[in-house]
Design an enzyme around this catalytic site. Structure first.
Site, PDB file in Angstrom:
ATOM      1  CB  ALA B  46      -1.324   0.438   1.232  1.00  0.00           C
ATOM      2  CG  HIS B  49       7.628   1.856  -4.066  1.00  0.00           C
ATOM      3  ND1 HIS B  49       8.803   1.801  -2.665  1.00  0.00           N
ATOM      4  CD2 HIS B  49       6.831   1.628  -4.234  1.00  0.00           C
ATOM      5  CE1 HIS B  49       7.683   0.427  -2.453  1.00  0.00           C
ATOM      6  NE2 HIS B  49       6.911   0.454  -2.476  1.00  0.00           N
TER       7      HIS B  49
END
Lengths: 420, 493, 119
Positions: B46, B49
């Site tokens: 979740a 990045h």
């Protein structure tokens, strides 16, 4: 949002909430509100259709719904002073005693209370907390969820059952599922002793030839969609599974009866001081929490073994709330009550008001040839021998008012021979 | 005949379908499971990045950085919770510090902004509960967190609001090109249960099954790859522990592997994991004792947290690891695009992947065919989500119209009957208990459904007009109940 | 002869030791020890001679709800499953009040099945 004012708000309409309301009414209070989230009063008792309730309180053996009905009648007979809001959920509670709740009739509303009794009860420890390896198929329920399905909805969660945990609900459900035609393969208990009452092992397991496997746990879940089986393993003294003891048991249902946790979300959010051992609020002898005028009683305070004691404790809390509302706040004492030896906790954790007071406690292990002692400021005042003490049973010592005058600290201690 | 058929209703399929709907309403999404977001999207870290981790010059690097820049606006449009909390990669040694320096340079080359190396004091200033042995960290302020299945549900829902159709339980058995001379006229996509859809273009977003779907395509192929599943196990902690850290805490990659992360979730829990174990079984989402032990060990080195009594559930998810090491997004056939090997940072890249697919289509079909429809809306609204974020006064107004919003069902997450019913009737519609859970969080709290699951089964049965015995946990054979008591059948045994 | 029992009369669960003799195939209890109250003796005698249990369960109503019931007194232990089979076929009309008789003299035991909840 609708705003109201009420002298006493009781959160929860189970055995604790009803007993608190009745005792507050009987002490003269006529402005009492019970907020109950279910559609009717009675709490978890309504699904506990087995008997064994009420021997102490009513002198006869009742089923859960019958015990609840006795109190419901008492509440209804006092309708001029007790208003009941069912299907009503409390969403917040503040230290200023403002309760926010909602239901379908009124919507959201706020009540400014003069005093509050917390009586929200407890819930079951979920499976995730156990992190059993395997997939996540259907067919895994807490024993209480299965009880609700079977006893209230008339629905069968499964046909071949393994039960993990020998708490009373697990034992009761072993018999219940068997009576309804399911095959209960075994009950596994991680500890070397059962957390349930001995008589339940006798009448719920032994009567039906259901094996109780002590020092065993479920180490693997099998099945991707619906549960197909479990692997159980024996555990060592540190409760770690022992390699080589694995046994595969086909089943479509796993019921978890791994203990109860007081349901104190509201209490925590309100910033009331908690006891990490009981999972409930810290209270004094009046069952008053760290916030003056907010009381706590029943399984939300500490998990009881018998509903009779829930009623007793909640009656005390109801009475204390009335005294508080009447301004009887003469609290001359400031005594800490401490647990020692094998005593895990005490309730209450302190004593403020003069007079006799009962202290409830549980032990941490099965003890034989045990001795319970009470010392006040280092001086022994009470000593009693017990053939056996078990964690599944709540014990009690009655402190005499004369022992407590001017005291600082009471220590309740249990000693005895541990299991080998 | 539809213009586009998207295989797979995960976050990538959902995002691609939504992007296609900007230009046409002739889009079909087929999904083998009983609900959307059931594959890699269901269970992952979740994380959005920042993009410092991907090898320079890869498609992963490009689409990660681009996707993470797009995500705040995408999340806003879709009504999905998004928290730009930032992230730290923590190191335990001088060797780790050198690795962090490399990561920083790589990130900067990839276009990640604001990367800073911190010493222990710097880390402590940001996160007081950081592990005692942590000596340094790479701080990435652009890291963020999001809920992957929420994003996928909203993306598919948005596509459906714009005219796309969703076919659940549609497991692709065969994709057959129908030729017109030497060119493909259209593809016929057939499911295992015999349903057939004709389409001009196929976008294969089938996750771990992308290679198998591609294999079913008959005729000349121009590109070969395989996908293998990698299991990641997670532990989810009670909300009481949700504020242990306020950023995502990665572990510095080492010879021992990439390591796990500790992160708050957008819903206020703390998530630990994942392990990374290569497997062959594409439906193997088992939790193992070794996995739990590894996550526990590493997490408690990175962050000071006492896990005793803190874990509310453990689960495992699969990542679709491609054989090329990079995302595989290209034509596999004349009008058949593979979107495969979308492992981490696939969630972060998903909005950018969708745009990349559109660019591929534009190149082949011609830009002229891609005119934004005036009726297209990029947004998704779900009352089930909106209610939870409302002020008390706003909630009162909703309750005044529909009192079911005052009937609390899930005590732990405070979810009402109104929200559950709203979710049941909002596209993409759930049909099972886990579907309700992913859309409303009901039963996802600390009691894990002990009180509310029996009630949810009843509400589902009522709203779907079926008996309770037909309600499943997540489709297939995952029945919640086996029948009624007291049917009189016991007597015949 | 000697037998160890756990008393199930109340939650205390006393550990009973029962001494008995068998005369002409009939069990004759001579001594009970370990009991905390007199009911323990009654239980021990019954358990050795003719064990009985109270059944708590549900019956279905004609409106397809279930309502809790119990045997108003303990019935012979070996008849438990048979009683369940009878109750599986029972359909009662709502409303039902606590104490209402659901089945009279079930299986000729002389014991009624009564409602323990209202519906």
């Amino acid at each position: 949002m609708k705003e109201m004012q009420t002298k006493l708000v009781i959160i929860g309409g189970g055995p604790a909430g009803m007993a608190a309301a009745v005792s507050a009414y009987d002490a003269g209070l006529r402005d009492i509100v019970i907020l109950e989230r279910d559609s009717k009063l009675g709490g978890i008792l309504t699904q506990c259709i087995h008997n064994g309730f009420g021997l102490h309180r009513f002198g006869e053996e009742l089923t859960g719904p019958e015990y609840a009905a006795r109190y419901i009648e008492m509440v209804e007979a006092r309708a001029d002073g007790i208003r009941v809001y069912t299907s009503t959920t409390v969403t917040s509670l503040t230290q200023d005693k403002v309760v926010t709740a909602m239901n379908r009739e009124v919507g959201m509303f706020r009540i400014q209370a003069g005093a509050i009794v917390l009586a929200m009860g407890c819930r079951e420890r979920p499976r995730g907390a156990l992190s059993i390896p395997g997939h996540r198929p259907s067919g895994i329920y807490t024993a209480g969820s299965a009880q609700k399905f079977v006893n209230l909805e008339g629905l069968m969660p499964g046909r071949e059952v393994v039960i993990l945990g020998s708490g009373d609900i697990g034992l009761i459900m072993a018999r219940r599922m068997t009576l309804e035609g399911a095959k209960v393969k075994c009950v596994c208990e991680l500890m070397p002793y059962s957390g349930g009452l001995i008589r339940n092992i006798e009448q719920c397991l032994n009567d039906f030839g259901i094996p109780l496997k002590l020092s065993h746990t479920v180490t693997q879940i099998h099945g991707k969609e619906r549960l197909e089986g479990v692997t159980i393993s024996k555990v060592d003294e540190r409760r770690a599974p022992i390699a080589g003891t694995e046994e595969y048991i086909p089943c479509d249902t796993l019921l978890l009866s791994c203990g109860l946790i007081p349901e104190n979300e509201l209490t925590r959010k309100a910033g009331i001081e908690m006891d990490p051992v009981t999972g409930g609020a810290k209270v004094n002898g009046e069952r008053e929490t760290s916030v003056s005028g907010i009381f706590s009683a029943g399984n939300v305070l500490h998990v009881h073994d018998l509903v009779d004691y829930v009623s007793e404790e909640a009656s005390l809390a109801g009475l204390s709330a009335v005294r508080y509302l009447e301004g009887q706040n003469d609290m001359p004492l400031d005594i800490k009550v401490k647990a020692d030896g094998f005593v895990r906790y005490t309730v209450p954790q302190s004593v403020r008001r003069a007079g006799d007071v009962k202290v409830y406690f549980r032990v941490a292990d099965v003890l034989r040839n045990a001795e319970v002692t009470v010392t006040v400021d280092g001086e022994g005042v009470y000593r009693k021998r017990h053939i056996k003490l078990a964690p599944g049973e709540m014990e009690c010592v009655a402190l005499k008012g004369e022992w407590l005058d001017g005291a600082k600290e009471v220590v309740v201690c249990a000693k005895g021979e541990e299991r080998k | 005949m539809v213009e586009y058929l998207v295989i797979g209703a995960g976050v990538v399929g959902g995002m691609v379908a939504r992007a296609l709907c900007r230009y046409t309403n002739s889009v079909a999404i087929v999904e083998k499971c009983s609900d959307v977001a059931m594959g890699a999207t269901r269970a992952n870290s979740a994380i959005v990045h920042a993009g410092f981790d991907c090898k320079v010059g890869t498609l992963k690097a490009k689409l990660n950085v681009m996707g993470s820049k797009m995500m705040p606006e995408v999340a806003r449009a879709l009504g999905v919770k998004y928290n730009p909390c930032g992230s730290l990669v923590v190191g335990f040694s001088d060797e780790d510090r050198a690795t962090l320096e490399e990561l920083k340079v790589r990130g900067e080359t990839n276009g990640v902004e604001g990367l800073v190396i911190l010493d222990r004091a710097g880390v402590l200033a940001l996160e007081e509960n950081i592990g005692d042995d942590v000596t340094c960290a790479l701080y990435a302020p652009t890291g963020a967190i999001i809920c992957p299945y929420e994003l996928a549900i909203a993306a598919v829902g948005c596509a459906m609001d714009n005219g796309a159709e969703l076919h659940l339980g549609f497991e692709v058995a065969r994709v057959t090109p129908v030729m017109e001379g030497t060119r493909v006229s259209f593809y016929e996509v057939e499911s295992r249960d015999g349903r057939r859809i004709e389409t001009q273009t196929v976008i294969n977003c089938a996750g771990v099954y992308a290679d198998e779907v591609y294999q079913t395509l008959e005729g000349e192929k121009t590109m070969d790859f395989s996908i293998h599943p990698r299991v990641g196990e997670y532990l989810l902690l009670d909300k009481e522990y949700g504020k242990t850290v306020s950023r995502t805490i990665f572990r510095c990659p080492s010879k021992m592997g990439k390591g796990i992360l500790v992160t708050p979730t957008v819903d206020g829990n703390l998530l630990l994991g994942p392990t990374a174990v290569d497997t062959v079984d594409k439906s193997d989402t088992q939790v193992t004792p070794e996995g739990i032990a590894k996550v526990t060990k590493q997490a408690t080195e990175q962050v000071k947290v006492n896990l005793r009594g803190a874990v509310i559930t453990s689960f495992a998810g699969l990542r679709a690891v491609g054989s090329t090491g990079d995302f595989i997004i290209d034509y596999g056939h004349e009008r058949f695009i593979n979107v495969a090997g979308i492992e981490s940072p696939g969630l972060s890249a998903s909005p950018a992947i969708a745009e990349y697919v559109i660019e591929l289509l534009k190149k082949k079909i011609g830009r002229g065919a891609f005119v934004v429809r005036t009726e297209y809306t990029p947004n998704y609204l779900s009352l089930a989500w909106l209610f939870h974020e409302m002020t008390d006064d706003e909630k009162c107004a909703v309750i005044a119209k529909n009192s079911a919003f005052a009937n609390m069902i899930c005590r732990c997450e405070e979810i009402t009957e109104g929200e559950i019913v709203a979710a049941i009737h909002r596209e993409p519609k759930p049909h099972d208990v886990d579907g309700i859970k992913r859309r409303t969080r009901a039963s996802m709290g600390r009691c894990q459904g002990g009180f509310c699951v029996p009630v949810i089964v009843g509400i589902l049965a009522r709203e779907l007009g079926v008996p309770e015995e037909e309600i499943t946990k997540f489709g297939g054979n995952s029945y919640m109940l086996v029948g009624k008591t007291k049917t009189g059948e016991e007597a015949q045994k | 002869m000697k037998r160890e029992l756990t008393c199930i009369v109340c939650p205390r669960g006393c550990a009973l030791t029962v001494e008995y003799e068998v005369v002409d195939g009939k069990v004759n209890v001579t001594q009970v020890s370990g009991n905390g109250c007199k009911r323990g003796i009654t239980y021990a005698e019954a358990e050795c001679v003719a064990p009985v249990r109270t059944i708590t369960t549900t019956v279905r109503t004609t409106a397809d709800h279930v309502v809790a019931v119990k045997t108003a007194a303990p019935i012979p232990k070996e008849k438990m499953m048979e009683v369940m089979e009878v109750l599986a076929r029972v359909r009662v009309e709502e409303p039902v009040r606590i104490g209402d008789t659901i089945v009279e003299d079930i299986l000729g035991t002389g014991v009624n099945v009564v409602a323990t909840a209202n519906i």
